[in-house]
Design a protein around this motif. Sequence first.
Motif, PDB file in Angstrom:
ATOM      1  N   LEU A 247       0.968  -1.288   0.086  1.00  0.00           N
ATOM      2  CA  LEU A 247      -0.097  -0.024  -0.112  1.00  0.00           C
ATOM      3  C   LEU A 247       1.125   1.358   0.076  1.00  0.00           C
ATOM      4  O   LEU A 247       0.648   2.119  -0.768  1.00  0.00           O
ATOM      5  CB  LEU A 247      -1.113   0.066   1.203  1.00  0.00           C
ATOM      6  CG  LEU A 247      -2.061   1.111   1.266  1.00  0.00           C
ATOM      7  CD1 LEU A 247      -2.838   1.111  -0.119  1.00  0.00           C
ATOM      8  CD2 LEU A 247      -2.807   0.826   2.273  1.00  0.00           C
ATOM      9  N   ASP A 248       1.838   1.250   0.784  1.00  0.00           N
ATOM     10  CA  ASP A 248       3.005   2.280   0.799  1.00  0.00           C
ATOM     11  C   ASP A 248       3.610   2.488  -0.541  1.00  0.00           C
ATOM     12  O   ASP A 248       3.794   3.783  -1.234  1.00  0.00           O
ATOM     13  CB  ASP A 248       4.093   2.149   1.894  1.00  0.00           C
ATOM     14  CG  ASP A 248       3.542   2.333   3.363  1.00  0.00           C
ATOM     15  OD1 ASP A 248       2.249   2.722   3.415  1.00  0.00           O
ATOM     16  OD2 ASP A 248       4.161   1.876   4.196  1.00  0.00           O
ATOM     17  N   TYR A 249       3.863   1.466  -1.042  1.00  0.00           N
ATOM     18  CA  TYR A 249       4.623   1.535  -2.475  1.00  0.00           C
ATOM     19  C   TYR A 249       3.440   2.082  -3.534  1.00  0.00           C
ATOM     20  O   TYR A 249       3.964   3.089  -4.354  1.00  0.00           O
ATOM     21  CB  TYR A 249       5.001   0.210  -2.823  1.00  0.00           C
ATOM     22  CG  TYR A 249       5.380  -0.075  -4.431  1.00  0.00           C
ATOM     23  CD1 TYR A 249       6.607   0.321  -4.641  1.00  0.00           C
ATOM     24  CD2 TYR A 249       4.636  -0.703  -5.215  1.00  0.00           C
ATOM     25  CE1 TYR A 249       7.096   0.331  -6.052  1.00  0.00           C
ATOM     26  CE2 TYR A 249       5.201  -0.732  -6.507  1.00  0.00           C
ATOM     27  CZ  TYR A 249       6.283  -0.529  -6.934  1.00  0.00           C
ATOM     28  OH  TYR A 249       6.582  -0.778  -8.368  1.00  0.00           O
ATOM     29  N   TRP A 250       2.327   1.792  -3.601  1.00  0.00           N
ATOM     30  CA  TRP A 250       1.418   2.303  -4.281  1.00  0.00           C
ATOM     31  C   TRP A 250       1.220   3.920  -4.227  1.00  0.00           C
ATOM     32  O   TRP A 250       1.511   4.550  -5.094  1.00  0.00           O
ATOM     33  CB  TRP A 250      -0.121   1.615  -4.242  1.00  0.00           C
ATOM     34  CG  TRP A 250      -1.059   1.986  -5.431  1.00  0.00           C
ATOM     35  CD1 TRP A 250      -0.837   2.409  -6.636  1.00  0.00           C
ATOM     36  CD2 TRP A 250      -2.345   1.760  -5.030  1.00  0.00           C
ATOM     37  NE1 TRP A 250      -1.903   2.383  -7.267  1.00  0.00           N
ATOM     38  CE2 TRP A 250      -3.188   2.120  -6.320  1.00  0.00           C
ATOM     39  CE3 TRP A 250      -3.266   1.441  -4.060  1.00  0.00           C
ATOM     40  CZ2 TRP A 250      -4.335   2.391  -6.673  1.00  0.00           C
ATOM     41  CZ3 TRP A 250      -4.538   1.436  -4.504  1.00  0.00           C
ATOM     42  CH2 TRP A 250      -5.140   1.805  -5.565  1.00  0.00           C
ATOM     43  N   ARG A 251       1.187   4.176  -2.763  1.00  0.00           N
ATOM     44  CA  ARG A 251       1.047   5.638  -2.686  1.00  0.00           C
ATOM     45  C   ARG A 251       2.299   6.416  -3.227  1.00  0.00           C
ATOM     46  O   ARG A 251       2.148   7.496  -3.568  1.00  0.00           O
ATOM     47  CB  ARG A 251       0.725   5.815  -1.262  1.00  0.00           C
ATOM     48  CG  ARG A 251      -0.421   5.399  -0.541  1.00  0.00           C
ATOM     49  CD  ARG A 251      -0.526   5.884   1.003  1.00  0.00           C
ATOM     50  NE  ARG A 251      -0.303   7.279   1.058  1.00  0.00           N
ATOM     51  CZ  ARG A 251      -0.276   7.959   2.328  1.00  0.00           C
ATOM     52  NH1 ARG A 251      -0.248   6.952   3.472  1.00  0.00           N
ATOM     53  NH2 ARG A 251      -0.007   9.003   2.418  1.00  0.00           N
ATOM     54  N   GLU A 252       3.342   5.877  -2.990  1.00  0.00           N
ATOM     55  CA  GLU A 252       4.596   6.522  -3.421  1.00  0.00           C
ATOM     56  C   GLU A 252       4.986   6.432  -4.870  1.00  0.00           C
ATOM     57  O   GLU A 252       5.331   7.581  -5.390  1.00  0.00           O
ATOM     58  CB  GLU A 252       5.937   5.657  -2.887  1.00  0.00           C
ATOM     59  CG  GLU A 252       6.104   6.024  -1.625  1.00  0.00           C
ATOM     60  CD  GLU A 252       6.934   4.821  -0.769  1.00  0.00           C
ATOM     61  OE1 GLU A 252       7.641   3.987  -1.577  1.00  0.00           O
ATOM     62  OE2 GLU A 252       6.908   4.759   0.661  1.00  0.00           O
ATOM     63  N   THR A 253       4.449   5.634  -5.708  1.00  0.00           N
ATOM     64  CA  THR A 253       4.702   5.666  -7.196  1.00  0.00           C
ATOM     65  C   THR A 253       3.535   6.139  -7.949  1.00  0.00           C
ATOM     66  O   THR A 253       3.669   6.317  -9.348  1.00  0.00           O
ATOM     67  CB  THR A 253       4.919   4.050  -7.503  1.00  0.00           C
ATOM     68  OG1 THR A 253       3.952   3.336  -7.030  1.00  0.00           O
ATOM     69  CG2 THR A 253       6.214   3.763  -6.954  1.00  0.00           C
ATOM     70  N   ASP A 254       2.261   6.018  -7.292  1.00  0.00           N
ATOM     71  CA  ASP A 254       1.094   6.528  -8.419  1.00  0.00           C
ATOM     72  C   ASP A 254       0.857   8.382  -8.025  1.00  0.00           C
ATOM     73  O   ASP A 254       0.595   8.406  -6.848  1.00  0.00           O
ATOM     74  CB  ASP A 254      -0.096   5.777  -7.818  1.00  0.00           C
ATOM     75  CG  ASP A 254      -1.393   6.136  -8.794  1.00  0.00           C
ATOM     76  OD1 ASP A 254      -1.651   7.231  -9.080  1.00  0.00           O
ATOM     77  OD2 ASP A 254      -1.820   4.998  -8.938  1.00  0.00           O
ATOM     78  N   PRO A 255       0.872   8.713  -9.178  1.00  0.00           N
ATOM     79  CA  PRO A 255       0.749  10.237  -9.111  1.00  0.00           C
ATOM     80  C   PRO A 255      -0.416  11.028  -8.487  1.00  0.00           C
ATOM     81  O   PRO A 255      -0.531  11.883  -8.079  1.00  0.00           O
ATOM     82  CB  PRO A 255       0.905  10.846 -10.618  1.00  0.00           C
ATOM     83  CG  PRO A 255       0.850   9.643 -11.398  1.00  0.00           C
ATOM     84  CD  PRO A 255       1.123   8.372 -10.468  1.00  0.00           C
ATOM     85  N   ARG A 256      -1.485  10.035  -8.475  1.00  0.00           N
ATOM     86  CA  ARG A 256      -2.840  10.562  -7.843  1.00  0.00           C
ATOM     87  C   ARG A 256      -2.554  10.592  -6.381  1.00  0.00           C
ATOM     88  O   ARG A 256      -3.462  11.342  -5.683  1.00  0.00           O
ATOM     89  CB  ARG A 256      -3.741   9.384  -8.244  1.00  0.00           C
ATOM     90  CG  ARG A 256      -4.245   9.456  -9.731  1.00  0.00           C
ATOM     91  CD  ARG A 256      -5.085   8.278 -10.096  1.00  0.00           C
ATOM     92  NE  ARG A 256      -4.732   7.021  -9.834  1.00  0.00           N
ATOM     93  CZ  ARG A 256      -5.140   5.891 -10.472  1.00  0.00           C
ATOM     94  NH1 ARG A 256      -6.262   5.862 -10.943  1.00  0.00           N
ATOM     95  NH2 ARG A 256      -4.548   4.748 -10.274  1.00  0.00           N
TER      96      ARG A 256
END
Length: 424
Positions: A247-256
């Motif tokens: 979940l952290d990785y998604w937050r860090e890599t997705d510009p949204r």
Amino acid sequence: MNGDEKDHFDVVIAGAGPAGGQCARDLAARGYDVVLLETEAEEEFPRQSNKSTAGTFPSMMTAFGVPDRLVEKFTDSVVVESPNGHYKQPQPGAVLDFVAFKQWLVEDARDHGAEVRFESRVSAPITEDGEVVGVKYAGGEEVYGDVVVDATGPSAPLAKALDVSDLHRANQAIGIDYKLEGLDLDHEDYADLHGAMMLRLDHDIAPGGYSWIFHTGGDTAKVGVCYIQNERHEELARDGMRIDDYLDYWRETDPRFADAEPVEGAHILRGSAHIQMPGRLSTDNFMAVGDTVPTIDPLWGEGIHQGMESGRAAAITADHCLTLDTPDTSADRMSVYDDLWHERVAPDMQRRLLMTELLYLVPNERYDGFIRDLNRLAPETLTSASGGRFRSIARLLELGDLRYLAKIARNRLTDPYHRWNPLS
Ligand SMILES: Cc1cc2nc3c(=O)[nH]c(=O)nc-3n(C[C@H](O)[C@H](O)[C@H](O)COP(=O)(O)OP(=O)(O)OC[C@H]3O[C@@H](n4cnc5c(N)ncnc54)[C@H](O)[C@@H]3O)c2cc1C
């Protein structure tokens, strides 16, 4: 109560989630004496069991009379994303306030006359001549019932002890979710997620599972990840990464998520459910409902509606058994519940499990192809394939998928826990 008098009800229900709460509502409304035992304390209910993103559809709201005030956001579309594409389908939905929803289920059960006991962790069945006649709870307490229902979710203390539950760790999906604000919900590279429930198929973010963004108004949304901790997940997972890291990785890599932060007071909600065919569902004087069975829809993780349907089926069955001049709660008569479950609560479960396995087995590139196909085919293809209709499923399959189907069939033959027949 004097020493000989037992604390006795028509029906004893363990667990005040969607399944147990609905079962209690229906039975109390029919005039039965019902007790609902919940492990958590009333002041903070639901706390640990506040685990759901709580996306649902009008069919559930109407069927169970759920008031609009429990809805955080009415949505008007469902979006499916792949790593490089998306498909948007107009479809009304609702993201519930799960805390308010669970509290309402309990209040409404009480209003209909059910007794609700908090801080009442159920630990074991009480049996006589091998049949359940009551439960032990809250340490040394005992309560008796003509019918006992396990609605405790995956912990299933009664169903396991009575050998009704057949839950296997290899089929356990775990999920986490929390609410963020400051999201860019209409980023130029993605679909507009205002008023949408979005599911993302992308092994980079959820290896062997999926992730989601459910709009909850303004620039806020519930954001989560889930996957089954099976061989497939191990194959795709990155070393040492746990579900929180994804979940952290998604937050860090997705510009949204560039300017997104957790809303004040938001904490990560966690839960699990098993994705598999159930074993037995009932025995003498006993039924298992909701995630205890498990009842959750394997494909998209919708468990609230299905759980409530199973609670209703259990209530219908209890009524069917207790309403006779001489009540009959034998396993034979209780098996009406099994029939209702397979016919009404979760029809097509085998096909849906096959589709689920196929969906989470294929690689990321196939997800992009799947989205291209959805955009090309008739608008109702996704709904109808999700509903297990063979023709729609076939339209979405490619020749290359045969090797994945063969792999699933091989797994079925060699793995005793995969007890459904994928080709039926
Ligand atoms: C992260 C996540 C997101 C989800 N999102 C969605 C979604 O968007 N839409 C959807 O439809 N579904 C969703 N689900 C699934 C859905 O929440 C579940 O399928 C549903 O809550 C199952 O209901 P239930 O009543 O069977 O069990 P539960 O909701 O697990 O309720 C069980 C109750 O029993 C109590 N209990 C547990 N053990 C005991 C005991 N020993 N004695 C007494 N009480 C006990 C618990 O405190 C709880 O109140 C999600 C699940 C997770 C984990």
